[in-house]
Motif scaffolding. Sequence first.
Motif, mmCIF file in Angstrom:
data_model
loop_
_atom_site.group_PDB
_atom_site.id
_atom_site.type_symbol
_atom_site.label_atom_id
_atom_site.label_comp_id
_atom_site.label_asym_id
_atom_site.label_seq_id
_atom_site.Cartn_x
_atom_site.Cartn_y
_atom_site.Cartn_z
ATOM 1 N N CYS A 71 19.395 48.702 0.858
ATOM 2 C CA CYS A 71 20.478 48.376 -0.063
ATOM 3 C C CYS A 71 21.384 49.617 -0.357
ATOM 4 C CB CYS A 71 19.977 48.273 -1.437
ATOM 5 S SG CYS A 71 18.998 46.439 -1.451
ATOM 6 N N ASN A 72 22.473 49.497 -0.595
ATOM 7 C CA ASN A 72 23.204 50.733 -0.747
ATOM 8 C C ASN A 72 23.415 50.571 -2.260
ATOM 9 O OD1 ASN A 72 23.279 51.920 2.044
ATOM 10 N ND2 ASN A 72 24.932 50.620 2.293
ATOM 11 N N ASP A 73 23.146 49.801 -3.016
ATOM 12 C CA ASP A 73 23.374 49.391 -4.403
ATOM 13 C C ASP A 73 21.972 49.338 -5.094
ATOM 14 O OD1 ASP A 73 26.265 49.272 -3.741
ATOM 15 O OD2 ASP A 73 25.775 47.335 -2.989
ATOM 16 N N ILE A 74 22.166 49.243 -6.512
ATOM 17 C CA ILE A 74 21.050 49.014 -7.345
ATOM 18 C C ILE A 74 21.385 47.599 -7.827
ATOM 19 C CG2 ILE A 74 19.921 49.234 -9.335
ATOM 20 C CD1 ILE A 74 20.619 52.458 -8.869
ATOM 21 N N ASN A 75 20.474 46.395 -7.467
ATOM 22 C CA ASN A 75 20.872 45.019 -7.920
ATOM 23 C C ASN A 75 19.650 44.578 -8.863
ATOM 24 O OD1 ASN A 75 22.613 44.374 -5.535
ATOM 25 N ND2 ASN A 75 21.143 45.656 -4.683
ATOM 26 N N VAL A 76 20.026 43.694 -9.651
ATOM 27 C CA VAL A 76 18.884 42.807 -10.542
ATOM 28 C C VAL A 76 19.194 41.373 -10.264
ATOM 29 C CG1 VAL A 76 18.507 44.794 -12.158
ATOM 30 C CG2 VAL A 76 20.415 42.970 -12.584
ATOM 31 N N LYS A 77 18.271 40.654 -10.716
ATOM 32 C CA LYS A 77 18.068 39.392 -10.562
ATOM 33 C C LYS A 77 17.411 39.047 -11.741
ATOM 34 C CE LYS A 77 16.877 34.952 -7.864
ATOM 35 N NZ LYS A 77 16.112 34.650 -6.794
ATOM 36 N N LEU A 78 17.809 38.550 -12.923
ATOM 37 C CA LEU A 78 17.089 38.613 -14.309
ATOM 38 C C LEU A 78 16.745 37.200 -14.412
ATOM 39 C CD1 LEU A 78 19.872 40.645 -16.384
ATOM 40 C CD2 LEU A 78 17.570 41.295 -15.277
ATOM 41 N N ASN A 79 15.700 36.941 -15.373
ATOM 42 C CA ASN A 79 15.218 35.887 -15.890
ATOM 43 C C ASN A 79 15.994 35.442 -17.104
ATOM 44 O OD1 ASN A 79 13.129 35.504 -13.672
ATOM 45 N ND2 ASN A 79 11.685 36.800 -14.767
ATOM 46 N N VAL A 80 16.478 36.162 -17.738
ATOM 47 C CA VAL A 80 17.287 35.859 -18.983
ATOM 48 C C VAL A 80 18.838 36.726 -18.625
ATOM 49 C CG1 VAL A 80 17.528 36.226 -21.448
ATOM 50 C CG2 VAL A 80 15.461 35.650 -20.395
ATOM 51 N N ALA A 81 19.668 36.035 -18.909
ATOM 52 C CA ALA A 81 20.932 36.829 -18.637
ATOM 53 C C ALA A 81 21.140 37.957 -19.726
ATOM 54 C CB ALA A 81 22.210 35.748 -18.770
ATOM 55 N N ALA A 82 21.834 38.822 -19.212
ATOM 56 C CA ALA A 82 21.957 40.047 -20.068
ATOM 57 C C ALA A 82 22.929 41.055 -19.410
ATOM 58 C CB ALA A 82 20.500 40.962 -20.023
ATOM 59 N N ASP A 83 23.629 41.909 -20.299
ATOM 60 C CA ASP A 83 24.322 42.851 -19.681
ATOM 61 C C ASP A 83 23.363 44.120 -19.365
ATOM 62 O OD1 ASP A 83 26.631 41.555 -20.280
ATOM 63 O OD2 ASP A 83 26.912 42.817 -22.085
ATOM 64 N N ALA A 84 23.650 44.863 -18.297
ATOM 65 C CA ALA A 84 23.006 45.822 -17.718
ATOM 66 C C ALA A 84 23.593 47.018 -17.290
ATOM 67 C CB ALA A 84 21.983 45.416 -16.490
ATOM 68 N N ARG A 85 22.878 48.185 -17.198
ATOM 69 C CA ARG A 85 23.507 49.503 -16.695
ATOM 70 C C ARG A 85 22.782 50.393 -16.135
ATOM 71 N NH1 ARG A 85 26.186 52.698 -21.889
ATOM 72 N NH2 ARG A 85 24.388 53.108 -22.873
ATOM 73 N N VAL A 86 22.918 51.071 -15.307
ATOM 74 C CA VAL A 86 22.073 52.154 -14.775
ATOM 75 C C VAL A 86 22.569 53.628 -15.341
ATOM 76 C CG1 VAL A 86 21.643 53.456 -12.805
ATOM 77 C CG2 VAL A 86 21.756 51.092 -12.437
ATOM 78 N N CYS A 87 21.238 54.308 -15.841
ATOM 79 C CA CYS A 87 21.413 55.807 -16.444
ATOM 80 C C CYS A 87 20.918 56.517 -15.354
ATOM 81 C CB CYS A 87 20.910 55.620 -17.688
ATOM 82 S SG CYS A 87 21.561 54.484 -18.947
ATOM 83 N N THR A 88 21.262 57.864 -15.398
ATOM 84 C CA THR A 88 20.894 59.043 -14.567
ATOM 85 C C THR A 88 20.230 60.037 -15.714
ATOM 86 O OG1 THR A 88 22.804 60.021 -14.311
ATOM 87 C CG2 THR A 88 21.919 58.508 -12.628
#
Length: 130
Positions: A71-88
């Motif tokens: 992958c060239n990206d960070i992907n999620v597949k959630l069991n409960v819908a939510a907003d998500a973000r990546v932190c460094t």
Amino acid sequence: MFKVRRISAITVVVAATLATVVAPVHASEQPTKAPAVKTCYGDAKYFTTYSGTPPFYPARGTYLRVRGIACNDINVKLNVAADARVCTRAKCYGWVSAPKGSWKVIFKNSVKNYEFYMQFSRSTSGLHAD
């Protein structure tokens, strides 16, 4: 007598045909196995968020590393819908709406071995792939 020869000839032809179709393949003729190809989602890892405001993954004070396998990206597949973000270590990026049950890119153009964690608008679980 003519009928007997004709039946015998047909039997020989059928037997010869079956012998070539059913004949075992020699070891040198067997197809070789292709090497396993890593796929982005095929290498996904399961996660469950930790409690916090906002919920996060992995545990506080720890980081995931971008594996960059396919992958060239960070992907999620959630069991409960939510907003998500990546932190460094330096900052958190924008929130992305991730639906239940389908893959969503939450960070584009990730760099292999870069450390990150994920935050969510609510407690959830699912798969992540990077």
